[in-house]
Design a protein around this motif. Structure first.
Motif, PDB file in Angstrom:
ATOM      1  N   THR A  24       8.410   7.055  38.154  1.00  0.00           N
ATOM      2  CA  THR A  24       8.450   6.073  39.247  1.00  0.00           C
ATOM      3  C   THR A  24       7.749   4.792  38.866  1.00  0.00           C
ATOM      4  O   THR A  24       7.550   3.909  39.713  1.00  0.00           O
ATOM      5  N   GLY A  25       7.370   4.656  37.589  1.00  0.00           N
ATOM      6  CA  GLY A  25       6.679   3.437  37.159  1.00  0.00           C
ATOM      7  C   GLY A  25       7.657   2.313  36.841  1.00  0.00           C
ATOM      8  O   GLY A  25       8.846   2.379  37.162  1.00  0.00           O
ATOM      9  N   SER A  26       7.141   1.292  36.146  1.00  0.00           N
ATOM     10  CA  SER A  26       7.966   0.109  35.889  1.00  0.00           C
ATOM     11  C   SER A  26       8.170  -0.166  34.401  1.00  0.00           C
ATOM     12  O   SER A  26       8.797  -1.161  34.035  1.00  0.00           O
ATOM     13  N   SER A  27       7.670   0.716  33.524  1.00  0.00           N
ATOM     14  CA  SER A  27       7.851   0.496  32.095  1.00  0.00           C
ATOM     15  C   SER A  27       9.297   0.759  31.702  1.00  0.00           C
ATOM     16  O   SER A  27       9.978   1.586  32.306  1.00  0.00           O
ATOM     17  N   LEU A  28       9.780   0.034  30.688  1.00  0.00           N
ATOM     18  CA  LEU A  28      11.151   0.246  30.214  1.00  0.00           C
ATOM     19  C   LEU A  28      11.220   1.367  29.173  1.00  0.00           C
ATOM     20  O   LEU A  28      12.305   1.820  28.822  1.00  0.00           O
ATOM     21  N   GLU A  29      10.036   1.784  28.685  1.00  0.00           N
ATOM     22  CA  GLU A  29       9.982   2.874  27.723  1.00  0.00           C
ATOM     23  C   GLU A  29       9.100   3.972  28.301  1.00  0.00           C
ATOM     24  O   GLU A  29       7.932   3.723  28.619  1.00  0.00           O
ATOM     25  N   TYR A  30       9.650   5.157  28.472  1.00  0.00           N
ATOM     26  CA  TYR A  30       8.878   6.230  29.103  1.00  0.00           C
ATOM     27  C   TYR A  30       9.522   7.580  28.797  1.00  0.00           C
ATOM     28  O   TYR A  30      10.629   7.647  28.264  1.00  0.00           O
ATOM     29  N   ALA A  31       8.799   8.630  29.138  1.00  0.00           N
ATOM     30  CA  ALA A  31       9.318   9.990  28.976  1.00  0.00           C
ATOM     31  C   ALA A  31       9.146  10.751  30.276  1.00  0.00           C
ATOM     32  O   ALA A  31       8.155  10.562  30.990  1.00  0.00           O
ATOM     33  N   VAL A  32      10.124  11.574  30.594  1.00  0.00           N
ATOM     34  CA  VAL A  32      10.001  12.518  31.710  1.00  0.00           C
ATOM     35  C   VAL A  32      10.225  13.915  31.133  1.00  0.00           C
ATOM     36  O   VAL A  32      10.923  14.065  30.132  1.00  0.00           O
ATOM     37  N   PHE A  33       9.626  14.905  31.750  1.00  0.00           N
ATOM     38  CA  PHE A  33       9.833  16.251  31.228  1.00  0.00           C
ATOM     39  C   PHE A  33      10.054  17.247  32.358  1.00  0.00           C
ATOM     40  O   PHE A  33       9.659  17.030  33.505  1.00  0.00           O
ATOM     41  N   THR A  34      10.703  18.341  31.995  1.00  0.00           N
ATOM     42  CA  THR A  34      10.875  19.469  32.901  1.00  0.00           C
ATOM     43  C   THR A  34      10.734  20.744  32.086  1.00  0.00           C
ATOM     44  O   THR A  34      10.920  20.727  30.861  1.00  0.00           O
ATOM     45  N   PHE A  35      10.368  21.825  32.734  1.00  0.00           N
ATOM     46  CA  PHE A  35      10.252  23.090  32.009  1.00  0.00           C
ATOM     47  C   PHE A  35      10.673  24.241  32.908  1.00  0.00           C
ATOM     48  O   PHE A  35      10.637  24.147  34.143  1.00  0.00           O
ATOM     49  N   THR A  36      11.094  25.311  32.277  1.00  0.00           N
ATOM     50  CA  THR A  36      11.418  26.559  32.980  1.00  0.00           C
ATOM     51  C   THR A  36      10.581  27.658  32.356  1.00  0.00           C
ATOM     52  O   THR A  36      10.424  27.702  31.135  1.00  0.00           O
ATOM     53  N   GLU A  37      10.034  28.523  33.189  1.00  0.00           N
ATOM     54  CA  GLU A  37       9.229  29.648  32.707  1.00  0.00           C
ATOM     55  C   GLU A  37      10.050  30.928  32.713  1.00  0.00           C
ATOM     56  O   GLU A  37      10.681  31.254  33.727  1.00  0.00           O
ATOM     57  N   LEU A  38      10.018  31.661  31.605  1.00  0.00           N
ATOM     58  CA  LEU A  38      10.678  32.963  31.559  1.00  0.00           C
ATOM     59  C   LEU A  38       9.634  34.007  31.172  1.00  0.00           C
ATOM     60  O   LEU A  38       9.076  33.927  30.069  1.00  0.00           O
ATOM     61  N   LEU A  60      14.424   4.328  26.508  1.00  0.00           N
ATOM     62  CA  LEU A  60      14.002   3.013  26.021  1.00  0.00           C
ATOM     63  C   LEU A  60      15.212   2.084  26.058  1.00  0.00           C
ATOM     64  O   LEU A  60      16.347   2.543  26.118  1.00  0.00           O
ATOM     65  N   PRO A  61      14.958   0.770  26.010  1.00  0.00           N
ATOM     66  CA  PRO A  61      16.088  -0.158  26.154  1.00  0.00           C
ATOM     67  C   PRO A  61      16.972  -0.180  24.910  1.00  0.00           C
ATOM     68  O   PRO A  61      16.550   0.219  23.813  1.00  0.00           O
ATOM     69  N   HIS A  62      18.188  -0.683  25.103  1.00  0.00           N
ATOM     70  CA  HIS A  62      19.053  -0.934  23.949  1.00  0.00           C
ATOM     71  C   HIS A  62      18.418  -2.018  23.082  1.00  0.00           C
ATOM     72  O   HIS A  62      17.678  -2.875  23.573  1.00  0.00           O
ATOM     73  N   GLY A  63      18.747  -1.961  21.779  1.00  0.00           N
ATOM     74  CA  GLY A  63      18.249  -2.994  20.867  1.00  0.00           C
ATOM     75  C   GLY A  63      16.945  -2.632  20.184  1.00  0.00           C
ATOM     76  O   GLY A  63      16.528  -3.322  19.263  1.00  0.00           O
ATOM     77  N   VAL A  64      16.300  -1.542  20.625  1.00  0.00           N
ATOM     78  CA  VAL A  64      15.040  -1.088  20.002  1.00  0.00           C
ATOM     79  C   VAL A  64      15.365   0.070  19.071  1.00  0.00           C
ATOM     80  O   VAL A  64      16.080   0.993  19.463  1.00  0.00           O
ATOM     81  N   ASN A  65      14.847   0.033  17.856  1.00  0.00           N
ATOM     82  CA  ASN A  65      15.104   1.116  16.916  1.00  0.00           C
ATOM     83  C   ASN A  65      14.301   2.358  17.327  1.00  0.00           C
ATOM     84  O   ASN A  65      13.068   2.323  17.344  1.00  0.00           O
TER      85      ASN A  65
END
Lengths: 109, 148
Positions: A24-38, A60-65
């Motif tokens: 919910t932030g404003s950065s153009l580069e970020y990570a989100v994660f999810t997990f399942t427990e078995l 991340l945005p286009h144009g960035v390696n």
């Protein structure tokens, strides 16, 4: 550390913005994660360990390696005790998006 | 002097040969049994994780899951669980496989569209159903063995 803390501590040295489920932030580069427990390794009707199926979405945005950061992310996750992530390119016209899939375990039930 | 006699070795060997010489139609039945378990597991996991297409009120993407015909080669066999067909809204057409992909991996929100949180329902369904799929295949094989 719980699983969310383990994931964040592996990711944030490489990608500073890292949130569970939804960003919910404003950065153009970020990570989100999810997990399942078995629950696994059952004995006497109880699990002996938890197996985690984890997925990180790295945006991340286009144009960035992306390659150097992707490699750093994969190594950081592996060094944190998880399996080495596979990467699926899920980019679209709005930006780059890479899904990293990997596993972890926890014997401390 | 005591003597030990064994009979039936030839017949036993013949039975083992027959047991490994599984006919193609039985192999296909095994694949279909395993694929059906996989298909149902993906559907169930998708419903549990609320997989959907946010821009569509028509036929649910999970109802488009289907099984291919089994394919055999000299060394193995394959069957595919796929999302078939597409949905059309106005002039745009979107494949159900694309909708499933977006739900599996998620997408970010922008001014043009809603975000979709990632829901790796296919990966999790496959992990959960592996043992059941193997058992379903084994049942077909055992049923065939019993008829030998």
């Amino acid at each position: 550390m719980n699983i969310s803390e383990r994931i964040r501590s592996a990711v944030t040295p490489v990608v500073q913005e890292c949130e569970p489920n939804e960003y919910t932030g404003s950065s153009l580069e970020y990570a989100v994660f999810t997990f399942t427990e078995l629950p696994v390794l059952h004995a006497d009707g109880k699990p002996g360990a938890i197996r985690y199926l984890i997925q990180i979405g790295y945006y991340l945005p286009h144009g960035v390696n992306p390659h150097a950061k992707l490699k750093s992310l994969q190594n950081s996750i592996f060094e944190a005790g998880f399996t080495y992530p596979s990467v699926t390119n899920a980019s679209d016209d709005e930006g780059q998006h890479y899904a990293l899939s990997f596993e972890g375990t926890d014997g401390d039930i | 002097m005591a003597a030990l006699e064994i009979t039936g070795i030839t017949e036993l060997n013949e039975m083992f040969s027959k047991a490994t010489d599984v006919p193609d139609d039985v192999k296909k039945e095994i694949l279909i049994a395993m694929g059906t378990v996989g298909m149902q597991s993906i559907r169930d996991e998708g419903r549990a994780m609320d997989v959907y297409d946010p821009d569509w009120d028509g036929v649910h993407v999970l109802d488009s899951i289907s099984l291919s015909k089994p394919k055999l080669s000299d060394f193995d066999g394959k069957i595919y669980v796929t999302f078939k067909g597409s949905r059309k809204r106005g002039n745009s057409k979107t494949r159900n496989a694309a909708i499933a992909f977006i739900n599996e991996y998620g997408r970010n929100a922008s001014k043009n569209r809603k975000g979709i949180p990632m829901k790796p329902f296919v990966r999790i369904a496959v992990e959960k159903c592996t043992d059941a799929a193997i058992k379903a295949g084994e049942k077909v094989w055992h049923d065939w063995l019993d008829k030998l």
